[in-house]
Design an enzyme around this catalytic site. Sequence first.
Site, PDB file in Angstrom:
ATOM      1  N   LYS A  78       4.025  21.419   7.153  1.00  0.00           N
ATOM      2  CA  LYS A  78       2.631  21.315   7.576  1.00  0.00           C
ATOM      3  C   LYS A  78       1.752  21.506   6.355  1.00  0.00           C
ATOM      4  O   LYS A  78       2.113  22.241   5.418  1.00  0.00           O
ATOM      5  CB  LYS A  78       2.299  22.398   8.607  1.00  0.00           C
ATOM      6  CG  LYS A  78       1.105  22.071   9.485  1.00  0.00           C
ATOM      7  CD  LYS A  78       1.477  21.058  10.555  1.00  0.00           C
ATOM      8  CE  LYS A  78       0.340  20.828  11.544  1.00  0.00           C
ATOM      9  NZ  LYS A  78       0.718  19.870  12.589  1.00  0.00           N
ATOM     10  N   ALA A  79       0.606  20.868   6.356  1.00  0.00           N
ATOM     11  CA  ALA A  79      -0.353  21.037   5.264  1.00  0.00           C
ATOM     12  C   ALA A  79      -1.725  21.312   5.848  1.00  0.00           C
ATOM     13  O   ALA A  79      -2.021  20.952   6.996  1.00  0.00           O
ATOM     14  CB  ALA A  79      -0.393  19.796   4.375  1.00  0.00           C
TER      15      ALA A  79
END
Length: 388
Positions: A78-79
């Site tokens: 995830k970013a």
Amino acid sequence: MSEDLLSRIDRWGPEKVVCVSDRRTGMRGVLVLDNTARGMGKGGTRMSPTLTVAEVSRLARTMTWKWAAVDLFHGGAKAGIRFDPGSPDKEAALRAFARALRNEVPAEYVFGLDMGLVEDDAAIILDELGRGTAVGLPRALGGLPYDELGITGFGVAEATDAAASAQGLSLGSARVAIQGYGAVGWAAARRLAELGATVVAVSNAEGCLHDPDGIDVGRLAALREQYGDGCLREHGGAVLDAEAILRLDADILLPCAREDLVDEDAARATTVRLVVEGANLPTTPAAKEVLHARGIPLVPDFIANAGGIVAAAHSMDARLSPFTVDPADVLAMVTAKLRENAVAVLHASAQHGVTPHVAAQQMAEERVAEAMRLRGQVAVDRVSVDVG
């Protein structure tokens, strides 16, 4: 922040955390690669002015379980960018974030879309880093526009229908309340209406629209296009406080908003017979236990909202191809996988006396653990729950 992050490392991950910043735009961001035993990291990128590393880390772990539960071969990642998506400098911040992660993209991570980003933002990533670095592109660039098609919400509705049937609840006679009327909520409402359900309540940041006789889902969707969150008041009818949706009389609740909004008090007060998590992490651990003790089944987030990653998997295969993805193929796979998983998890929960979340996580853990074993990584001790 470092001590907090280090305390989050366990037998599953995260494997890598990259924090970046840009003085010119004020952008601060993070990429979390949680577990890549089953494949390269893939997860959405969100933008929020209140984003934290802990938040992204939790979501990356959810992606690890989501990919494994749907049995597709990518890893959890995830970013996130701490920035206001409504700022006129959004594009500059997004470009700065992409450039800062040039070494990780696309070798270890491919950008996707999450809260605060839309298809046009994926096009900006493509322009900044080149082909193959982002999915969720606009159709004009050969992409599969998830939000436009409503794939995640479609899957949530399919999982809801299957879970309701498994509990002896006919969707045709069910009253549904949807917390959160964004990209997931509106599409879930549309598909649920097609399947015969009556949507009696919808909430967003502006309040809760309630009509016990049923909301005109098509009209509300058209108003959302024109007025955004103001669509609830433009629709007419009773608009209550947003929190009221958790106390209204309904058969099924779909939390499709933010993390941790369904708390222990809400779990004790609700009169619904089924909860299906459309958002990531919308129900607190204590609330899950309360629902389980009350005999109210809950279909976990990484089972119910996995439609988006089914679309992402198709897009990953096609991102370097001149051929576009056929949405019909994606929707068919979403229907098959999510309906099967929803029923299997509820069955395992009832059979073994554990919460549906525990049953679902055990299924995902088995698959990740086996991949780790085959790759010579650390062996994982676990209690097996058969969801076959």
